[in-house]
Structure formats: C-alpha cells, structure tokens
Motif scaffolding. Structure first.
Motif, PDB file in Angstrom:
ATOM      1  N   PRO A 262       0.819  -1.220   0.000  1.00 50.75           N
ATOM      2  CA  PRO A 262       0.000   0.000   0.000  1.00 50.75           C
ATOM      3  C   PRO A 262       0.847   1.262   0.000  1.00 50.75           C
ATOM      4  CG  PRO A 262      -0.926  -1.610   1.508  1.00 50.75           C
ATOM      5  CD  PRO A 262       0.409  -2.160   1.062  1.00 50.75           C
ATOM      6  N   PHE A 263       0.439   2.199  -0.830  1.00 49.84           N
ATOM      7  CA  PHE A 263       1.150   3.464  -1.002  1.00 49.84           C
ATOM      8  C   PHE A 263       0.800   4.407   0.149  1.00 49.84           C
ATOM      9  CE2 PHE A 263       1.308   7.715  -3.142  1.00 49.84           C
ATOM     10  CZ  PHE A 263       2.666   7.726  -3.396  1.00 49.84           C
ATOM     11  N   PRO A 264       1.792   5.063   0.779  1.00 43.99           N
ATOM     12  CA  PRO A 264       1.485   6.035   1.842  1.00 43.99           C
ATOM     13  C   PRO A 264       0.973   7.326   1.215  1.00 43.99           C
ATOM     14  CG  PRO A 264       3.847   5.954   1.477  1.00 43.99           C
ATOM     15  CD  PRO A 264       3.239   4.889   0.586  1.00 43.99           C
ATOM     16  N   ALA A 265      -0.340   7.490   1.164  1.00 42.94           N
ATOM     17  CA  ALA A 265      -0.963   8.480   0.283  1.00 42.94           C
ATOM     18  C   ALA A 265      -0.977   9.892   0.858  1.00 42.94           C
ATOM     19  CB  ALA A 265      -2.387   8.040  -0.054  1.00 42.94           C
ATOM     20  N   SER A 266       0.196  10.509   0.996  1.00 44.60           N
ATOM     21  CA  SER A 266       0.274  11.919   1.380  1.00 44.60           C
ATOM     22  C   SER A 266       0.457  12.765   0.125  1.00 44.60           C
ATOM     23  CB  SER A 266       1.448  12.151   2.324  1.00 44.60           C
ATOM     24  OG  SER A 266       2.679  11.929   1.648  1.00 44.60           O
ATOM     25  N   LYS A 267       0.216  14.070   0.248  1.00 44.92           N
ATOM     26  CA  LYS A 267       0.422  14.960  -0.892  1.00 44.92           C
ATOM     27  C   LYS A 267       1.871  14.892  -1.367  1.00 44.92           C
ATOM     28  CE  LYS A 267       0.369  19.785  -2.386  1.00 44.92           C
ATOM     29  NZ  LYS A 267       1.765  19.689  -2.894  1.00 44.92           N
ATOM     30  N   GLU A 268       2.804  14.879  -0.400  1.00 43.25           N
ATOM     31  CA  GLU A 268       4.212  14.862  -0.750  1.00 43.25           C
ATOM     32  C   GLU A 268       4.580  13.575  -1.494  1.00 43.25           C
ATOM     33  OE1 GLU A 268       3.334  17.622   2.403  1.00 43.25           O
ATOM     34  OE2 GLU A 268       2.955  15.464   2.247  1.00 43.25           O
ATOM     35  N   ALA A 269       3.994  12.447  -1.047  1.00 39.43           N
ATOM     36  CA  ALA A 269       4.298  11.170  -1.701  1.00 39.43           C
ATOM     37  C   ALA A 269       3.766  11.142  -3.125  1.00 39.43           C
ATOM     38  CB  ALA A 269       3.710  10.017  -0.888  1.00 39.43           C
ATOM     39  N   PHE A 270       2.576  11.708  -3.344  1.00 38.64           N
ATOM     40  CA  PHE A 270       2.020  11.775  -4.700  1.00 38.64           C
ATOM     41  C   PHE A 270       2.880  12.667  -5.585  1.00 38.64           C
ATOM     42  CE2 PHE A 270      -2.202  10.458  -2.915  1.00 38.64           C
ATOM     43  CZ  PHE A 270      -2.372   9.348  -3.718  1.00 38.64           C
ATOM     44  N   ASP A 271       3.331  13.808  -5.029  1.00 43.87           N
ATOM     45  CA  ASP A 271       4.185  14.709  -5.805  1.00 43.87           C
ATOM     46  C   ASP A 271       5.445  13.987  -6.280  1.00 43.87           C
ATOM     47  OD1 ASP A 271       2.404  16.774  -5.471  1.00 43.87           O
ATOM     48  OD2 ASP A 271       3.494  17.711  -3.809  1.00 43.87           O
ATOM     49  N   THR A 374      -7.659   5.432  10.272  1.00 43.06           N
ATOM     50  CA  THR A 374      -7.657   6.613   9.410  1.00 43.06           C
ATOM     51  C   THR A 374      -6.558   7.560   9.861  1.00 43.06           C
ATOM     52  OG1 THR A 374      -9.261   7.764  10.825  1.00 43.06           O
ATOM     53  CG2 THR A 374     -10.142   6.439   9.006  1.00 43.06           C
ATOM     54  N   GLY A 375      -6.308   8.595   9.079  1.00 42.58           N
ATOM     55  CA  GLY A 375      -5.319   9.608   9.434  1.00 42.58           C
ATOM     56  C   GLY A 375      -5.717  10.943   8.855  1.00 42.58           C
ATOM     57  N   ARG A 376      -5.344  12.032   9.496  1.00 40.57           N
ATOM     58  CA  ARG A 376      -5.742  13.370   9.038  1.00 40.57           C
ATOM     59  C   ARG A 376      -4.918  13.804   7.834  1.00 40.57           C
ATOM     60  NH1 ARG A 376      -6.687  17.684  13.678  1.00 40.57           N
ATOM     61  NH2 ARG A 376      -7.602  18.685  11.848  1.00 40.57           N
ATOM     62  N   HIS A 377      -3.605  13.598   7.895  1.00 35.55           N
ATOM     63  CA  HIS A 377      -2.748  14.044   6.795  1.00 35.55           C
ATOM     64  C   HIS A 377      -2.557  12.931   5.766  1.00 35.55           C
ATOM     65  CE1 HIS A 377       0.316  16.074   4.578  1.00 35.55           C
ATOM     66  NE2 HIS A 377       1.259  15.214   4.915  1.00 35.55           N
ATOM     67  N   ILE A 379      -2.337   8.181   5.486  1.00 34.94           N
ATOM     68  CA  ILE A 379      -2.407   6.892   6.159  1.00 34.94           C
ATOM     69  C   ILE A 379      -1.134   6.125   5.836  1.00 34.94           C
ATOM     70  CG2 ILE A 379      -3.792   4.813   6.505  1.00 34.94           C
ATOM     71  CD1 ILE A 379      -6.133   6.285   5.283  1.00 34.94           C
ATOM     72  N   SER A 380      -0.477   5.614   6.852  1.00 28.15           N
ATOM     73  CA  SER A 380       0.782   4.908   6.647  1.00 28.15           C
ATOM     74  C   SER A 380       0.549   3.572   5.953  1.00 28.15           C
ATOM     75  CB  SER A 380       1.461   4.662   7.998  1.00 28.15           C
ATOM     76  OG  SER A 380       0.708   3.726   8.774  1.00 28.15           O
ATOM     77  N   THR A 381       1.619   3.045   5.378  1.00 30.03           N
ATOM     78  CA  THR A 381       1.554   1.738   4.734  1.00 30.03           C
ATOM     79  C   THR A 381       1.091   0.675   5.725  1.00 30.03           C
ATOM     80  OG1 THR A 381       3.270   2.266   3.112  1.00 30.03           O
ATOM     81  CG2 THR A 381       2.935  -0.064   3.619  1.00 30.03           C
ATOM     82  N   GLU A 382       1.602   0.725   6.942  1.00 32.84           N
ATOM     83  CA  GLU A 382       1.239  -0.276   7.950  1.00 32.84           C
ATOM     84  C   GLU A 382      -0.253  -0.245   8.256  1.00 32.84           C
ATOM     85  OE1 GLU A 382       3.686   1.932   8.193  1.00 32.84           O
ATOM     86  OE2 GLU A 382       5.396   0.576   7.887  1.00 32.84           O
ATOM     87  N   ASP A 383      -0.816   0.959   8.424  1.00 38.99           N
ATOM     88  CA  ASP A 383      -2.250   1.068   8.725  1.00 38.99           C
ATOM     89  C   ASP A 383      -3.097   0.606   7.543  1.00 38.99           C
ATOM     90  OD1 ASP A 383      -1.787   1.976  11.253  1.00 38.99           O
ATOM     91  OD2 ASP A 383      -2.126   4.094  10.802  1.00 38.99           O
ATOM     92  N   ARG A 384      -2.627   0.877   6.342  1.00 39.65           N
ATOM     93  CA  ARG A 384      -3.385   0.444   5.164  1.00 39.65           C
ATOM     94  C   ARG A 384      -3.345  -1.078   5.022  1.00 39.65           C
ATOM     95  NH1 ARG A 384      -2.790   4.340  -0.060  1.00 39.65           N
ATOM     96  NH2 ARG A 384      -4.906   5.105   0.293  1.00 39.65           N
ATOM     97  N   VAL A 385      -2.213  -1.678   5.323  1.00 38.87           N
ATOM     98  CA  VAL A 385      -2.135  -3.141   5.320  1.00 38.87           C
ATOM     99  C   VAL A 385      -3.151  -3.711   6.305  1.00 38.87           C
ATOM    100  CG1 VAL A 385      -0.703  -5.117   5.945  1.00 38.87           C
ATOM    101  CG2 VAL A 385       0.265  -3.284   4.546  1.00 38.87           C
ATOM    102  N   SER A 386      -3.219  -3.130   7.488  1.00 40.09           N
ATOM    103  CA  SER A 386      -4.173  -3.579   8.504  1.00 40.09           C
ATOM    104  C   SER A 386      -5.606  -3.445   8.006  1.00 40.09           C
ATOM    105  CB  SER A 386      -3.984  -2.766   9.783  1.00 40.09           C
ATOM    106  OG  SER A 386      -4.979  -3.088  10.740  1.00 40.09           O
TER     107      SER A 386
END
Length: 597
Positions: A262-271, A374-377, A379-386
């Motif tokens: 799972p991709f850590p879907a932050s704005k910075e990661a998408f950029d 969930t996360g405000r900014h 979601i980490s890879t670990e949380d998405r795996v869960s």
C-alpha cells in the motif's frame, strides 16, 4: 530537465464569428493527454457572456498549430477551452443569459448547424436583441497561434499556464505536465471508470459528450456524475470528481499494485511520483515497465467491474456503499473504498477467485468504516495493510474458485462494455450493436442473413484503421421500435445506457428452447464459416466473450486491430459511420491497402 521555449508569437484579434466558423468546420481540437474536461458551471459561462456584452477583455486564447499531424488550418487548444465552449454553447442555445437565448436568425452558420442536426434549438420567444447578438459575433478575441512540432512543447506550455479561469487542482497539475507511461495509464484508467473514454485528440464540439454533468447543472453533457461508481456510491463528491480526485485515487491504487505494498498516500508522496528527479518516480517507471501497462489497466478495470456488479446488484439508491460502510456519514469514503478495492484485487486477481454470494459480501461490509484506521494528513503503509487485511477477513469466505474466473470474463468485462456503449456515439465506425439473432416477427425464426452481414461488418471495422480494435455486440438494441417489440415478445426489462438499451440474449435462447452455451456456440460456428480472411477470422473466434450486465448476458466479439487489409469472401468492406459498404472499385481497394503498409 526543462525545455527552454524560444518561439516568437504575437496575439491577433479573432472575431467570435470567425472562431465559431473554425469550431463548426472541425478545426478546433482538444488533446486529452494534457487538457481536462469541461468543468465550468452555467453561472461561470453566463459571467463570460456578460463580460463580452459589456465589452470587457477576455483572457488570451492560446492555440497550437501542428500541420504535420492535423493538417493546415487546424489547431489544438492549449488555453481557453472553457471560454470557447462557453461562447459557442451560448450561440447554440445550450444556456440562457438573463432569461434570453441567442437568436439563431442572427448567425447563418449557427442556423446551418442547427438545420444539419448538430444541435437542437430551444423552443422560445425570449431571444437576445439583434444588436446584442451582433456585438457577441463581432467581439474580438485575443488569440495567439503557437507553432510547434512536438507535443512535449505543448504540454510544457500548458503546465506553465495559470489562466484567469478556474484553477487546476493539485492532481490536474501533476497530470498536465506529464507524458510518461504512468501518467498515461492513470489517465486512461480514470477515463474508463468515468465512462468518458475517447481518442486522445477529438473535436471541441465533441467535448460535451465526454464531460461530466450533474443533477444540479444539467448541461446536457454525456456523462452523468450520478452514474459513475465514484458518485453513485459516495466515494467522492461531484466537485472532487470534476477536479480530478478520481485520477489521484487511481494513481494511489496503481502505485500500490506496482510497488507491491500500500502506497502512503500523502500529498508529498504523490508529488514524488510525478517528479522526474525523484528516485520514487524512477522506481515506479521501472516497476510499470516490468508489470506491463495493459496488464495493469486490465486488472484495475476488471476489479472495478466486479465491485460494481456485486454492490449494484444489492444496493439501490445514491450513496449506497457509503451508507453501508459508514451509516449516517456524509463525507466521501476514500479510506474504506481503498481497502475494499485492494481486498477485491487480492481475491479476484491474485487468488483468481470469484464472488459466490454477493448478498453476503455486502452484508459483511456493513459498518466496516468504523473498524478501519484513518489519518488526518495521510495513512501509513502499515495502517493500510491492517485495513486491507480486515476487509479480506470479512469477505474471503464468500469467494470461490470458478472456471472461468470472474477476472477477464463476465462481470469483469462490464465496465469495458459500458464504455463501448458510450464511446460508440463518437466513434461509430468501430462499433456495431445487434439485438440478437432472431427475427422480431411472430415466428421467432433465426435471421439467416444476419451472421454473414456481421462478418462483412467485422471486416469493415478491421479496415477502419491499422492496429485499432473494434467491437461487435449481440444483445443490445439501438432502435426504440426494437426495444418496444422485444418487451412485447420476451417480457424483458431493458437496461438503458446512453442511446442504447441492453436486452440480453437469454430471451432468444429461451425462445428456441436451448441453453445459453448452445446459443453462443451456434453463433460462433456460423461466424467461423462466414468467409473472413486470415488472421482476422481466427483472431475473432478466439475473442468471443459473454458479458454479464445487470442480470443480462451480452455476446462481445473483439475485432483486433490488423496490420493488413482484411477481406470477407474475397471482397473488401469499409465502414462509413455506422454503415458497412463493399468496395467495388479496384483503385479504392489499392488506396485503402496502402494505409496498412
């Protein structure tokens, strides 16, 4: 590295009347590889008309001239598409200004277009005064024509532009300046999920047919937001859909598949995915090359198709999935949907299993949103795996191994089928629809002349353009009279999709007292003996599928793009719009054959 642009370009005045002539002469083009959809609301269009009537300046229109690609006198719109569409759609009476519509009697060119059926005029006596119509037609637009020979130059110019209209969203800016395999795949997948698939370059007056309409705006666009999976199930809202958030979700899913986690879907990661100087961009590019673009597109579309068939079959009404996974919630369900998609992907693509009990799958997903992290900014890879593991645990017992698997068959093709129905409105020569193989008279006998005609049509579609696929569908009616007759004869409730109605083929198998498999086999056997040249004949027979759509079965025949001219019983056929014609002139056959050299 950024390409420096040193081109001498000078704005000139172009009257609205001249611009409208270019529009109706098929000289204004839209390149969807860097352009977005029509997104202006009616109120924004009305403000532009007011500015023109008041004599205020309108921002520069920027066109690109590529004579080696499009011929002389045809232009790609780099900036100003929304403004031009607003002006031309007002002239063609698609909206009013202060309760008044443009008076078609003041423009001979608009009257000609209306008489030719290009648009339907409104029935109203409230028209704009003649002098105001003249002011609009005489208004001088500031236009710059940018001569270029490369698409890379155009995309760079487009990505630098910050026009005075509606600003590009973050994801639109990422996509706008990119011409790489990943951004192209994201655009193609997102387009197919919305239902606005088209050629990369199309005419400006075809843009409404692939733009998104909402129940509030009602601009007569071809794609209803409420019909898309994104809006139908509350995954996104209409504003987010129009701003390209669906493409960001597709990029999120695609990156997760390609990276194997799972991709850590932050704005910075998408950029970083769109930054050519970033290692993550290079890693993604290598992963896509190894995985294969077509494989990625097919797997994502098939997963969406299966999710849609499972959910739509059990949930009715707007926001069905949102109400299921987060009862009482009003916000889009991006996080739960990502987990649901990846769980389905695991089951149908990786494990090659098929849904066995859709009702139980839907029931298992009830209120699942409350169980996910969930996360405000971001979601980490670990949380998405869960989250994904949680959903898999809830639904996996309702998936079983079947032959053939749902992936690439049946429900897995439903999304592609919908896109064919919508795309056929623009690219009529590549698609053919028939209600079935039986006559619609009281005898219900086989129409013995139909399969030979379909073989000729397949030949014509194969000859449309080298390397371009086409499709034949059985079980789709495109005449209201046929739909009414089928309802009378077979008591079938047709499913409307655009101008077509899905009526299925089970009704004909039932009428002939044979199984659906025997019905399909009879058709395939007849097609095999219809005289198609090789390799087209063999390729078609290996590309016959039965699609399950809203409880109805439809036969799909893929006509693969060819590298040589095709024949049927030693004759050459071509398509003229939705008609199939035989070429009898040897010189025309030779000319057509040269296109395949």
């Amino acid at each position: 590295m950024t390409t420096e642009l040193h081109v001498s370009i000078t704005p000139r005045g172009m009257s609205v009347q001249e611009a409208y002539r270019l529009f109706r002469d098929d000289s204004l083009l839209v390149n969807r590889r860097y352009q977005r959809k029509l997104v202006w609301a009616v109120s924004e269009k009305q403000l532009l008309i007011r500015s023109i009537l008041d004599g205020y300046p309108v921002p520069l229109i920027l066109l690109a001239e590529r004579p080696e690609i499009h011929g002389t006198g045809r232009y790609e719109i780099i900036d100003g598409m929304q403004r031009l569409d607003a002006i031309f759609s007002f002239i063609e009476q698609r909206f009013d200004y202060d309760g008044m519509h443009f008076d078609l009697m003041q423009s001979a060119r608009a009257r000609q277009a209306s008489d030719a059926g290009a648009f339907t005029p409104v029935d109203t006596l409230a028209v704009l005064p003649a002098d105001k119509c003249a002011n609009i037609l005489d208004y001088q637009l500031a236009v710059t024509i940018f001569p270029t020979h490369t698409e890379k130059q155009i995309t760079e110019v487009f990505s630098r532009i910050n026009s005075n209209g509606r600003q590009l969203s973050v994801q639109e800016k990422r996509q706008a300046g990119m011409l790489n395999p990943f951004s192209e795949a994201v655009r193609a997948i997102a387009s197919s999920l919305r239902g606005d698939v088209s050629e990369d370059v199309l005419l400006l007056h075809d843009m409404p047919s692939i733009s998104i309409d909402s129940s509030r705006e009602r601009q007569q666009y071809g794609v209803r937001a409420d019909d898309t999976l994104w809006i139908r199930h509350g995954i996104l809202n209409v504003k987010q859909l129009r701003e390209g958030d669906d493409e960001q979700m597709v990029a999120d899913i695609a990156a997760s598949i390609l990276f194997g986690e799972p991709f850590p879907a932050s704005k910075e990661a998408f950029d970083e995915l769109y930054d050519t100087n970033n290692e993550k961009y290079r890693r993604l590019d290598r992963a896509l090359a190894a995985y294969g673009v077509k494989r990625l597109e097919s797997e994502i579309r098939s997963t969406f198709s299966v999710i849609s068939e499972v959910i739509d079959g059990e949930l009715n009404g707007l926001n069905g999935l949102r109400n299921l996974v987060r009862p009482g919630g009003s916000n889009p369900i991006r996080t739960p949907f990502y987990a649901i998609f990846m769980a389905f992907f695991e089951m149908i693509v990786k494990q090659q299993k098929s849904p066995d009990d859709p009702a139980s799958i839907v029931l298992a997903l009830r209120n699942v949103g409350s169980r996910l992290k969930t996360g405000r900014h971001y979601i980490s890879t670990e949380d998405r795996v869960s989250n994904i593991d949680t959903v898999i645990g809830l639904i996996q017992r309702h998936f079983v191994a079947k032959i053939p698997p749902v992936f690439g068959h049946g429900p897995g093709l439903a999304l592609d089928f919908e896109n064919s129905l919508r795309r056929s409105r623009i690219e009529t020569s590549r698609y053919e629809f028939k209600q079935g193989l039986l006559r619609l008279d009281g005898s219900r006998q086989w129409d013995d002349s139909l399969v030979p005609r379909l073989a000729e049509t397949a030949c014509g579609i194969a000859n449309v353009k080298p390397g371009v696929d086409g499709y034949l569908y059985l079980g789709v009616a495109d005449k209201p009279s046929d739909v009414a007759r089928i309802q009378q004869l077979d008591s079938v409730a047709p499913v409307p999709v655009g101008p077509h109605s899905v009526v299925g083929i089970e009704r004909e198998a039932k009428a002939k007292k044979i199984s659906l498999d025997n019905y399909v086999q009879k058709f395939v056997n007849q097609l095999a003996q219809a005289g198609l040249s090789e390799p087209l004949g063999t390729q078609i027979l290996s590309n016959v599928d039965t699609i399950e759509y809203k409880g109805l079965s439809v036969i799909r025949i893929l006509i693969p793009g060819q590298s040589d001219l095709s024949y049927c019983n030693d004759a050459v056929f071509v398509r003229r719009g939705s008609s199939t014609e035989r070429i009898n002139d040897f010189r025309q056959v030779v000319a057509l054959g040269k296109q395949f050299v």
